[in-house]
Design a protein around this motif. Structure first.
Motif, PDB file in Angstrom:
ATOM      1  N   ARG A   1       0.749  -0.687  -0.135  1.00 16.47           N
ATOM      2  CA  ARG A   1      -0.675  -0.178   0.304  1.00 16.47           C
ATOM      3  C   ARG A   1       1.043   1.555  -0.258  1.00 16.47           C
ATOM      4  NH1 ARG A   1      -4.205  -2.680   3.171  1.00 16.47           N
ATOM      5  NH2 ARG A   1      -2.893  -2.081   5.119  1.00 16.47           N
ATOM      6  N   ILE A   2       2.033   1.560   0.696  1.00 14.72           N
ATOM      7  CA  ILE A   2       3.519   1.933   0.495  1.00 14.72           C
ATOM      8  C   ILE A   2       3.797   2.385  -0.556  1.00 14.72           C
ATOM      9  CG2 ILE A   2       5.232   2.981   2.049  1.00 14.72           C
ATOM     10  CD1 ILE A   2       4.173   1.943   4.396  1.00 14.72           C
ATOM     11  N   SER A   3       3.693   1.461  -0.909  1.00 16.17           N
ATOM     12  CA  SER A   3       4.301   1.726  -2.606  1.00 16.17           C
ATOM     13  C   SER A   3       3.454   2.262  -3.221  1.00 16.17           C
ATOM     14  CB  SER A   3       5.566   0.056  -2.993  1.00 16.17           C
ATOM     15  OG  SER A   3       6.064   0.506  -4.376  1.00 16.17           O
ATOM     16  N   ARG A   4       2.510   1.622  -3.442  1.00  8.72           N
ATOM     17  CA  ARG A   4       1.671   2.468  -4.214  1.00  8.72           C
ATOM     18  C   ARG A   4       1.072   3.069  -4.506  1.00  8.72           C
ATOM     19  NH1 ARG A   4      -2.739  -2.021  -4.244  1.00  8.72           N
ATOM     20  NH2 ARG A   4      -1.420  -3.992  -5.323  1.00  8.72           N
ATOM     21  N   GLU A   5       0.899   3.871  -2.795  1.00  5.79           N
ATOM     22  CA  GLU A   5       0.787   5.208  -3.260  1.00  5.79           C
ATOM     23  C   GLU A   5       1.792   6.623  -3.405  1.00  5.79           C
ATOM     24  OE1 GLU A   5       0.230   7.017   1.426  1.00  5.79           O
ATOM     25  OE2 GLU A   5       0.131   8.983  -0.596  1.00  5.79           O
ATOM     26  N   PHE A   6       2.534   5.947  -3.008  1.00  4.03           N
ATOM     27  CA  PHE A   6       3.833   6.613  -3.706  1.00  4.03           C
ATOM     28  C   PHE A   6       4.362   7.002  -4.669  1.00  4.03           C
ATOM     29  CE2 PHE A   6       8.032   6.942  -5.745  1.00  4.03           C
ATOM     30  CZ  PHE A   6       8.762   8.024  -5.040  1.00  4.03           C
ATOM     31  N   HIS A   7       4.053   5.346  -5.888  1.00  4.04           N
ATOM     32  CA  HIS A   7       4.207   5.347  -7.721  1.00  4.04           C
ATOM     33  C   HIS A   7       2.826   6.612  -7.547  1.00  4.04           C
ATOM     34  CE1 HIS A   7       7.001   2.714  -8.016  1.00  4.04           C
ATOM     35  NE2 HIS A   7       6.940   2.469  -6.768  1.00  4.04           N
ATOM     36  N   ARG A   8       1.751   6.588  -7.155  1.00  3.52           N
ATOM     37  CA  ARG A   8       0.468   7.253  -7.952  1.00  3.52           C
ATOM     38  C   ARG A   8       1.037   8.446  -7.715  1.00  3.52           C
ATOM     39  NH1 ARG A   8      -3.319   4.021  -4.835  1.00  3.52           N
ATOM     40  NH2 ARG A   8      -3.338   2.097  -6.161  1.00  3.52           N
ATOM     41  N   ARG A   9       1.033   8.689  -6.217  1.00  6.77           N
ATOM     42  CA  ARG A   9       1.750  10.189  -6.566  1.00  6.77           C
ATOM     43  C   ARG A   9       2.762  10.566  -7.128  1.00  6.77           C
ATOM     44  NH1 ARG A   9       0.739  14.036  -2.473  1.00  6.77           N
ATOM     45  NH2 ARG A   9      -0.774  12.082  -1.672  1.00  6.77           N
ATOM     46  N   ALA A  10       4.203   9.945  -7.837  1.00  6.52           N
ATOM     47  CA  ALA A  10       4.982  10.422  -8.585  1.00  6.52           C
ATOM     48  C   ALA A  10       4.249   9.696  -9.913  1.00  6.52           C
ATOM     49  CB  ALA A  10       6.068   8.902  -8.362  1.00  6.52           C
ATOM     50  N   GLY A  11       3.589   9.386 -10.327  1.00  8.14           N
ATOM     51  CA  GLY A  11       2.827   9.197 -12.085  1.00  8.14           C
ATOM     52  C   GLY A  11       3.533   7.442 -12.407  1.00  8.14           C
ATOM     53  N   THR A  12       4.324   7.131 -11.298  1.00 10.10           N
ATOM     54  CA  THR A  12       4.827   6.134 -11.915  1.00 10.10           C
ATOM     55  C   THR A  12       4.561   4.501 -11.836  1.00 10.10           C
ATOM     56  OG1 THR A  12       6.072   6.262  -9.503  1.00 10.10           O
ATOM     57  CG2 THR A  12       7.230   7.788 -11.486  1.00 10.10           C
ATOM     58  N   LEU A  13       3.152   4.193 -11.720  1.00 14.48           N
ATOM     59  CA  LEU A  13       2.634   3.524 -11.265  1.00 14.48           C
ATOM     60  C   LEU A  13       2.657   2.256 -12.499  1.00 14.48           C
ATOM     61  CD1 LEU A  13       2.073   1.613  -9.167  1.00 14.48           C
ATOM     62  CD2 LEU A  13      -0.332   2.329  -9.446  1.00 14.48           C
ATOM     63  N   THR A  14       3.574   2.276 -13.564  1.00 12.07           N
ATOM     64  CA  THR A  14       3.590   1.705 -15.227  1.00 12.07           C
ATOM     65  C   THR A  14       2.968   0.134 -14.477  1.00 12.07           C
ATOM     66  OG1 THR A  14       5.749   1.009 -14.750  1.00 12.07           O
ATOM     67  CG2 THR A  14       5.495   3.253 -15.102  1.00 12.07           C
ATOM     68  N   GLU A  15       2.879  -0.222 -16.028  1.00 13.63           N
ATOM     69  CA  GLU A  15       2.423  -1.231 -16.277  1.00 13.63           C
ATOM     70  C   GLU A  15       3.462  -2.596 -15.378  1.00 13.63           C
ATOM     71  OE1 GLU A  15       0.201  -4.600 -16.149  1.00 13.63           O
ATOM     72  OE2 GLU A  15      -0.922  -2.813 -16.970  1.00 13.63           O
ATOM     73  N   ALA A  16       4.774  -2.304 -15.742  1.00 16.05           N
ATOM     74  CA  ALA A  16       5.734  -2.859 -15.057  1.00 16.05           C
ATOM     75  C   ALA A  16       6.321  -2.744 -13.830  1.00 16.05           C
ATOM     76  CB  ALA A  16       6.980  -2.470 -16.106  1.00 16.05           C
ATOM     77  N   VAL A  17       5.857  -2.006 -13.323  1.00  9.22           N
ATOM     78  CA  VAL A  17       5.732  -1.560 -11.588  1.00  9.22           C
ATOM     79  C   VAL A  17       5.153  -2.675 -10.969  1.00  9.22           C
ATOM     80  CG1 VAL A  17       5.673   0.182  -9.994  1.00  9.22           C
ATOM     81  CG2 VAL A  17       7.036   0.957 -11.654  1.00  9.22           C
ATOM     82  N   ALA A  18       3.807  -1.999 -11.115  1.00 11.19           N
ATOM     83  CA  ALA A  18       2.357  -2.888 -11.383  1.00 11.19           C
ATOM     84  C   ALA A  18       2.360  -4.353 -11.412  1.00 11.19           C
ATOM     85  CB  ALA A  18       0.852  -3.076 -12.056  1.00 11.19           C
ATOM     86  N   ASP A  19       2.987  -5.301 -12.120  1.00 13.15           N
ATOM     87  CA  ASP A  19       3.653  -5.894 -12.286  1.00 13.15           C
ATOM     88  C   ASP A  19       4.616  -6.482 -11.102  1.00 13.15           C
ATOM     89  OD1 ASP A  19       3.430  -8.810 -13.716  1.00 13.15           O
ATOM     90  OD2 ASP A  19       5.146  -8.967 -14.428  1.00 13.15           O
ATOM     91  N   GLU A  20       5.826  -5.074 -10.850  1.00 17.31           N
ATOM     92  CA  GLU A  20       6.334  -6.047  -9.620  1.00 17.31           C
ATOM     93  C   GLU A  20       5.594  -6.391  -8.111  1.00 17.31           C
ATOM     94  OE1 GLU A  20       9.471  -6.163 -11.043  1.00 17.31           O
ATOM     95  OE2 GLU A  20      10.981  -5.807  -9.850  1.00 17.31           O
ATOM     96  N   HIS A  21       4.204  -5.175  -8.047  1.00 12.12           N
ATOM     97  CA  HIS A  21       3.654  -5.476  -7.193  1.00 12.12           C
ATOM     98  C   HIS A  21       2.513  -6.786  -7.138  1.00 12.12           C
ATOM     99  CE1 HIS A  21       3.469  -0.535  -6.938  1.00 12.12           C
ATOM    100  NE2 HIS A  21       4.772  -0.823  -5.941  1.00 12.12           N
ATOM    101  N   ARG A  22       2.103  -7.201  -7.617  1.00 17.05           N
ATOM    102  CA  ARG A  22       2.162  -8.279  -8.260  1.00 17.05           C
ATOM    103  C   ARG A  22       2.518  -9.237  -7.811  1.00 17.05           C
ATOM    104  NH1 ARG A  22      -1.464  -5.511 -12.160  1.00 17.05           N
ATOM    105  NH2 ARG A  22      -0.002  -6.411 -14.275  1.00 17.05           N
TER     106      ARG A  22
END
Ligand SMILES: [Zn+2]
Length: 467
Positions: A37-58
């Motif tokens: 949740r912490i990471s996702r919130e950061f990436h959303r704010r940074a505009g960097t929740l890319t498909e590749a990052v989302a895959d890393e999260h999964r």
């Protein structure tokens, strides 16, 4: 030392254990859903929740192995910092968990450090026509009168990168072209790249709630967007709030930890080292700093005995604090306690459950000590891949070779031009310079460069791993 060796990444990978060992004595398993949740919130704010990052999260959620890098979120960070992350990204491709999930690369932003390190606020851009061979890009000084923790610096600043660099880049480009007519990079492309980096700074200034978040967002945008890495960023101060129980365990075990640290200090394999983690400091000081209500970083001195109550007095606001052992977890959760260096190292073993890490060789002694200490405490040491300062070059294709060659040819006219070339090739210059002057558009990970088998030869590499 038997567990210290130099080896290429492919030979290091087998040292990464098949599973992370977390022992309940030191606190519970860290809840991955909460880190996520912490990471996702950061990436959303940074505009960097890319498909590749989302895959890393999964994959992180599904229990994949984690390869970590950890660094302060420096302003327009150096190529060497990005180089560490590049090595971690390569390592994760060589490692996976038992159920064949590829490992995840996590970059922990050490934003709970204090803001005194020069590199946190200043970036160097090599410039052959400048007086010192470089331009210092600095964030303006803040209003506070004493050192503060990075994450608490709530003033953010928009920096006019274009206004600062526009003419200088033109000047450098013209001089380098003259010295080296083959310099492939066009002036237009150079300015396009400047605009793109300036856009990241403007975006970050609009999003960030603190200065460390500002620098972190810029770093994430350079890495996740421009360079195309899937790196999962985690703001450290938010993560350590989840470690109250781990803090309490380190606090209560501290007398034992210091005793064991003493045996490391006294061991023949440690003789001659400059770093010592044992008695002198440990019997006097608690393993955490206290963050005063005024923001100051205070040393906590044991009141009667190690692991008992500790106290601190603030020179700024004259407040006197007492930390009772029963309040450690609660103060940790409130970010009032910040781990000192040895405690922070121990969290690698006790809380994070990482499988391996990447760092540069400057941290070697430190990791050796922590690994020996962890081993003697019955913890599995974290294998750390340590890279040479220059390693980012062959791995990333980020080396602006055209710039370096042309700068060397300019020395007769500009006395500091050679220095600019050396700075550019040392990895100590800002990644912004490498991106501005890249000979071609940076390679995305997984492209032909990172698959090149001959690239690793001759690199200086070290591993700290358990035997
Ligand atoms: Zn105070």
């Amino acid at each position: 030392m038997p567990w210290l060796d130099r080896m290429p990444l492919a030979e290091f990978a087998p040292h990464v254990p098949g599973a992370a060992v977390v022992q309940e004595r030191w606190g519970p398993q860290l809840d991955r859903a909460r880190i996520l949740r912490i990471s996702r919130e950061f990436h959303r704010r940074a505009g960097t929740l890319t498909e590749a990052v989302a895959d890393e999260h999964r994959r992180y959620r599904a229990g994949a192995a984690v390869i970590r890098t950890a660094h302060q979120p420096n302003y327009l960070a150096s190529s060497n910092i990005v180089g560490q992350a590049v090595m971690a990204d390569r390592l994760r491709r060589l490692c996976g968990s038992a159920d064949r999930l590829p490992a995840v690369h996590m970059f922990t932003l050490i934003d709970y450090d204090i803001n005194t390190d020069r590199r946190y606020r200043h970036a160097l851009l090599p410039s052959p026509t400048s007086r010192d061979g470089s331009i210092a890009l600095s964030l303006p000084a803040m209003r506070h009168v004493h050192d503060v923790f990075m994450f608490t610096e709530t003033e953010t600043t928009a920096v006019d990168l274009v206004g600062r660099l526009d003419l200088r880049l033109d000047h450098d480009h013209a001089a380098l072209r003259k010295a080296h007519p083959n310099l492939a990079l066009s002036r237009d492309l150079l300015h396009q790249r400047l605009d793109r980096i300036a856009g990241h700074l403007a975006f970050a200034a609009g999003q960030a709630r603190s200065r460390s978040e500002y620098t972190a967002i810029v770093l994430s945008r350079l890495m996740n967007l421009d360079l195309g890495y899937s790196t999962m960023f985690v703001p450290g101060h938010r993560a350590i709030r989840l470690m109250g129980a781990h803090f309490a365990a380190i606090w209560s075990e501290w007398p034992d930890i210091v005793k064991v640290a003493d045996t490391v200090d006294a061991s023949p394999e440690w003789s001659g080292h400059a770093f010592h983690g044992g008695t002198a400091a440990g019997q006097l000081l608690a393993p955490f700093w206290l963050r005063c209500l005024c923001g100051r970083r205070l040393r906590l001195v044991w009141r009667d005995r190690p692991a008992g109550a500790a106290r601190a007095e603030c020179a700024e606001c004259r407040l006197e604090h007492t930390v009772d052992p029963t309040r450690v977890a609660e103060l940790g959760t409130a970010n009032r306690l910040i781990p000192r260096v040895l405690a922070d190292d121990l969290l690698d073993f006790t809380a994070w459950g990482h499988w391996a890490g990447c760092d540069y060789s400057g941290g070697l002694e430190h990791y050796q000590f922590s690994s020996l200490l962890a081993q003697r405490l019955g913890l599995a040491p974290l294998p750390i891949h340590l890279s040479d300062d220059l390693l980012y070059q062959p791995e990333t294709d980020l080396m602006p070779s055209g710039f370096v060659a042309a700068a060397a040819a300019l020395e007769r006219e500009y006395p500091h031009a050679a220095r600019a070339g050396r700075l550019a090739s040392s990895g100590r210059a800002s990644i912004a310079h490498a991106l501005l002057w890249a000979d071609k558009e940076p390679m995305k990970p997984g492209g032909p460069t990172s698959e090149h088998p001959g690239r690793e030869r001759g690199d200086r590499l070290a591993v700290v791993a358990a035997q």
